[in-house]
Design a protein around this motif. Structure first.
Motif, PDB file in Angstrom:
ATOM      1  N   ILE A  46      36.239  51.221  48.484  1.00 57.89           N
ATOM      2  CA  ILE A  46      37.420  50.838  47.710  1.00 57.89           C
ATOM      3  C   ILE A  46      36.981  50.042  46.479  1.00 57.89           C
ATOM      4  CG2 ILE A  46      38.988  50.836  49.676  1.00 57.89           C
ATOM      5  CD1 ILE A  46      37.940  47.502  48.382  1.00 57.89           C
ATOM      6  N   TRP A  47      37.872  50.021  45.480  1.00 57.27           N
ATOM      7  CA  TRP A  47      37.690  49.132  44.335  1.00 57.27           C
ATOM      8  C   TRP A  47      38.450  47.843  44.610  1.00 57.27           C
ATOM      9  CZ3 TRP A  47      34.325  50.102  40.550  1.00 57.27           C
ATOM     10  CH2 TRP A  47      33.928  51.424  40.329  1.00 57.27           C
ATOM     11  N   CYS A  72      42.025  48.933  45.478  1.00 59.60           N
ATOM     12  CA  CYS A  72      42.423  50.269  45.048  1.00 59.60           C
ATOM     13  C   CYS A  72      41.791  51.270  45.994  1.00 59.60           C
ATOM     14  CB  CYS A  72      41.978  50.532  43.618  1.00 59.60           C
ATOM     15  SG  CYS A  72      42.507  49.256  42.472  1.00 59.60           S
ATOM     16  N   THR A  73      42.603  51.904  46.817  1.00 59.57           N
ATOM     17  CA  THR A  73      42.089  52.827  47.819  1.00 59.57           C
ATOM     18  C   THR A  73      41.739  54.153  47.176  1.00 59.57           C
ATOM     19  OG1 THR A  73      44.294  53.650  48.319  1.00 59.57           O
ATOM     20  CG2 THR A  73      43.505  51.765  49.589  1.00 59.57           C
ATOM     21  N   CYS A 162      34.706  45.098  41.614  1.00 63.73           N
ATOM     22  CA  CYS A 162      33.527  45.514  42.363  1.00 63.73           C
ATOM     23  C   CYS A 162      33.901  46.618  43.339  1.00 63.73           C
ATOM     24  CB  CYS A 162      32.868  44.341  43.076  1.00 63.73           C
ATOM     25  SG  CYS A 162      33.988  43.312  44.022  1.00 63.73           S
ATOM     26  N   PHE A 163      32.894  47.276  43.892  1.00 60.69           N
ATOM     27  CA  PHE A 163      33.072  48.477  44.692  1.00 60.69           C
ATOM     28  C   PHE A 163      32.344  48.319  46.014  1.00 60.69           C
ATOM     29  CE2 PHE A 163      31.934  53.012  45.584  1.00 60.69           C
ATOM     30  CZ  PHE A 163      33.232  53.514  45.652  1.00 60.69           C
ATOM     31  N   GLY A 164      33.004  48.650  47.129  1.00 65.30           N
ATOM     32  CA  GLY A 164      32.366  48.544  48.436  1.00 65.30           C
ATOM     33  C   GLY A 164      33.352  48.833  49.543  1.00 65.30           C
ATOM     34  N   LEU A 193      33.480  41.775  51.725  1.00 67.29           N
ATOM     35  CA  LEU A 193      33.059  43.029  51.101  1.00 67.29           C
ATOM     36  C   LEU A 193      31.626  42.856  50.625  1.00 67.29           C
ATOM     37  CD1 LEU A 193      34.967  45.398  48.809  1.00 67.29           C
ATOM     38  CD2 LEU A 193      32.897  44.372  47.873  1.00 67.29           C
ATOM     39  N   TRP A 194      30.794  43.862  50.938  1.00 65.10           N
ATOM     40  CA  TRP A 194      29.410  43.882  50.466  1.00 65.10           C
ATOM     41  C   TRP A 194      29.325  44.849  49.294  1.00 65.10           C
ATOM     42  CZ3 TRP A 194      26.008  40.623  52.970  1.00 65.10           C
ATOM     43  CH2 TRP A 194      26.440  40.121  54.205  1.00 65.10           C
ATOM     44  N   SER A 195      28.661  44.436  48.235  1.00 71.68           N
ATOM     45  CA  SER A 195      28.593  45.284  47.055  1.00 71.68           C
ATOM     46  C   SER A 195      27.231  45.114  46.383  1.00 71.68           C
ATOM     47  CB  SER A 195      29.720  44.926  46.079  1.00 71.68           C
ATOM     48  OG  SER A 195      29.725  45.802  44.968  1.00 71.68           O
TER      49      SER A 195
END
Length: 802
Positions: A46-47, A72-73, A162-164, A193-195
């Motif tokens: 997800i964002w 953001c799914t 970020c994205f993860g 969340l890990w990114s």
């Protein structure tokens, strides 16, 4: 109580939270993010967009708390892939342009190109996120960890993307393990969340948080230049709320002397600083209202500056009430002020109720503000001699201080036992010697750091001179704590009491307090409090228990029987410092003061690194745990793999013995027989040489197999019989617990120790199928947490911790 409606209201709020938790309306100690339930723990990428609230820089990562969050799914996976491809293309163009521009001497051109490219990246990502994907607002904050050495820390207050994948906060898997879920819930954090990277969408117009972070670093630098790293770490923790500079050895010193509370910004610090500032403002002849307003605003800024911990917020509310009493010329009622702070804190975040810091802070205030005056009045003689001389005054002050410390310890005693499972024996004397000087230390450090920050040159040298008293006091603290730590029995492992014991203790303490109020008779309440303490420290005897600890991808089994305790293996390949943070807390929670022996089945890292940690901690006197003996498989004798065990055992003064087939160990009714290894050389295949133990108590028979597989199982089969309990070999791998082996053992209970979603695929589906074929009930530590098997009145009872 009718004269204190706030007390009634605070109790009502607490009861409502407990009731709503019990019926499932509130999630209690399990923080959830209901808005993101569909993507939580699914691995779906997800964002995430939000504002950076705090930042903590670590050795190989940077950790952020993100607030005002939207996720953001992947409702439109094409949009996301377009974003990723466009970003990659732009980055590729960026690298090509950079390579060409580097050969060009025109630096302005390079700067302009990079600026345009970065703008295009951010606008491309942001436009695709906002237009192509559905944004879901998240009510809780999110803990984001960027695992990249090349990551440049993002300023606090910036809006980032970020994205993860979202993950739930980890719940404790073992008794005594730190409850990080409750800790983060108290901070309003719901998941993590890990990114690999974080893109800045917009910088903050007024980055107040970043300015405060820079100010804390500058203040810490002043402490370093004046006092050195060790003392700078102590003052940074005490005054700035910054613990990253604090050395582990220093924390242990404060812990063993019951002075650890000084290293956290608490009500003690805020009260001393706040009232000190108020008195200074009054001395310069400002009016009471003006002094109160300035002191209140200053301490509010200090709360924000130091991170708004729950104990500081509680103290700040009470401080404001006290200032209000001064301004309005009314009496200050501590119980009402505490109740108001509890109401406001719990209404803002009900998760505080389950947080140890909140509970200990409130209990300490009750001890100092309510129990202490009642004890003082009850123990006061009818005709006290007037205080005339200096020494009479000091004697009276010492007696009052001692009584205040006892009062605070009485109210916090059950909570300390529950959350820490150990008690600093000489804590009261140490606090009596240190607390009278803490105000001087904080005041001197505050003045010194302000002077150091505001100027350089001569003011900088002046700050060193001003901080000299602080350095002298810290040297005194260090010497005192070192002496306390050397005293026999300085720390006592008491174990974790049950809930009914805590309730009974507080009930008897309340009854005794009410009885003492207005009565001369003191024997009954003193006996009641003594009985409450004895009941709180009482631990039910255990006939036999085997606990397979949740150590991630690894093995560790604790055996307890009639006051004796053993540990078979202790290691992990997926959990860092597993000995310190999982094995030792479990042992302390069980009240294990001494391990009769530790058995190493074989020297693989996922079975031994926690044991080496324990030996090192015992050798350095970082724990009160004692170890009677270390057992290694006989084939390790003389092998290089033995050397680090011998070194660690020597440092901890622990004798080393070797096990082979036919050896027997007895402790009361407990019999442990060694079924393997034989005299073969297993250096090349250590799994097959795993020490295999038969555990017998009465009619109970259990089998512990380490990482035994294939050849090892074939060698041990002739010596086996039927066992009710089996700790499956090699974490349930395909080549362990084979059909012939299981047909011989036929376990009723099969326990598999493995890590959640481990990369080895343990336990293997074939192994699970074989266990089902012999009708074994399967327990897994990755699903159930620690798995405890208890023999009660001849019956075997097995349960998981989760």
């Amino acid at each position: 109580m009718t004269a204190r409606p706030l007390c009634v209201a605070s109790l009502a709020v607490i009861l409502c939270i407990l009731l709503l938790t019990a019926v499932g309306i509130l999630p209690g100690q399990d923080p959830t993010v209901s808005e993101a339930a569909d993507v939580l723990d699914t691995g779906q990428q997800i964002w995430l967009e939000g504002v950076v609230e705090t930042r903590e820089e670590k050795e190989n990562s940077v950790q952020y708390v993100i607030k005002a969050t939207e996720i953001c799914t992947e409702e439109s996976s094409k949009s996301i892939s377009v974003v990723e491809k466009n970003s990659e293309n732009i980055l590729n163009v960026n690298s090509k342009v950079n390579s060409k521009t580097n050969s060009n001497s025109n630096s302005n051109t390079n700067t302009n190109i990079n600026t345009n490219i970065n703008t295009n990246i951010n606008s491309n990502i942001n436009s695709n996120i906002t237009s192509g994907i559905t944004a879901i607002p998240i009510s809780k904050k999110i803990l984001v960890t960027i695992q990249s050495k090349e990551h440049e820390p993002v300023s606090i207050g910036a809006t980032v993307v970020c994205f993860g994948s979202l993950q739930s906060l980890e719940k404790p898997g073992n008794p005594g393990q730190f409850d990080s879920a409750a800790y983060y819930q108290a901070k309003g954090i719901g998941c993590r969340l890990w990114s690999q990277k974080m893109d800045v969408k917009k910088q903050a117009a007024f980055p107040v948080g970043e300015w405060m972070s820079m100010l804390r670093k500058r203040a810490a630098t002043v402490f370093q230049n004046a006092l050195g790293d060790r003392f700078a770490g102590v003052l940074s923790a005490m005054l700035l709320g910054e613990k990253s500079m604090l050395e582990e050895e220093t924390k242990n010193q404060f812990l063993w002397s019951s002075l650890l509370h000084l290293l956290a910004i608490s009500g003690l610090h805020l009260s001393m600083l706040g009232m000190g500032l108020f008195q200074i403002l009054r001395r310069v002849r400002l009016s009471i209202p003006v002094s109160a307003v300035l002191a209140g605003i200053s301490m509010g800024g200090y709360c924000i500056f130091t991170g708004n911990s729950v104990s500081v917020l509680r103290a700040y509310v009470m401080f404001l009430v006290m200032l209000g009493a001064w301004v309005s010329k009314r009496s200050y009622d501590l119980a009402s002020a505490l109740s108001l702070s509890i109401i406001l804190l719990l209404l803002s975040n009900y998760g505080y109720l389950y947080y140890s810091g909140f509970q200990l802070s409130a209990a300490a205030v009750l001890g100092a503000g309510l129990l202490y005056p009642i004890l003082k009045k009850s123990l006061k003689r009818e005709k006290q001699k007037p205080v005339r001389t200096f020494w009479q005054k000091q004697k009276r002050l010492l007696a009052d201080s001692c009584l205040a410390c006892i009062s605070i310890n009485l109210t916090t005693f059950p909570l300390v036992c529950y959350y820490y499972s150990e008690l600093p024996v000489y804590g009261i004397p140490a606090n009596l010697l240190v607390l009278p000087t803490v105000g001087i230390l904080l005041g001197d450090a505050s003045v010194g750091v302000v002077v150091g920050i505001l100027g350089g040159g001569l003011p900088g040298a002046l700050s060193k001179l001003l901080l000299l008293p602080a350095g002298i006091l810290l040297s005194f603290y260090e010497t005192l704590m070192g002496l306390v730590r050397l005293l026999p029995g300085a720390m006592w492992i008491c174990g974790q009491p049950k809930l009914w014991q805590i309730v009974l203790y507080y009930g008897l303490l309340l009854l005794s307090t009410v009885w003492m109020y207005g009565r001369r008779q003191k024997l009954f309440p003193m006996l009641a409090v003594l009985a409450a303490g004895v009941l709180l420290l009482w631990r039910a005897p255990v006939s036999l228990s085997l606990t397979a600890l949740d150590v991630g991808q690894g093995d560790s089994i604790a055996i307890q029987s009639q006051g004796h305790a053993w540990l078979v293996d202790g290691g992990s390949s997926s959990v860092k410092q597993v000995g310190k943070y999982r094995i030792l807390p479990f042992l302390k929670s069980q009240g294990v003061q001494k391990l009769d022996g530790i058995v190493v089945t074989h020297p693989d890292e996922d079975h031994i690194n926690g044991i080496l940690e324990l030996l090192e901690m015992v050798g350095k006197r970082e724990t009160a745990l004692k170890i009677g003996q270390l057992f290694l498989p006989v084939w390790m004798k003389g092998d290089p793999s033995e050397e680090r065990f011998l070194a660690a055992a020597f440092q901890a003064s622990v004798p080393v013995s070797y096990l082979q087939r036919g050896d027997r160990i007895t402790c009361g009714r407990l019999l442990v027989e060694v079924l393997h290894p034989d005299h073969q050389d297993y250096i090349r295949d250590t799994n097959e040489g795993s020490v295999t133990l038969g555990v017998h108590w009465g009619a109970f028979d259990g089998l512990l197999t380490g990482d035994l597989e294939k050849e090892g199982e074939d060698r041990v089969i002739p010596y086996l019989k039927k066992y009710e309990y089996l700790k499956c070999g090699h974490h349930g791998s395909k080549n362990a617990s084979r059909a012939a082996f299981l047909e011989q053992v036929k376990p009723e209970i099969a326990v598999i120790s493995c890590g959640k979603e481990n990369r080895y695929g343990h336990p293997h589906a074939d192994t699970l199928e074989r266990l089902e074929q012999v009708e074994s009930e399967i327990f897994r530590t990755d699903e159930s947490g620690a798995v405890t098997a208890v023999v009660e009145q001849g019956k075997l009872v097995v349960k998981g911790f989760r």
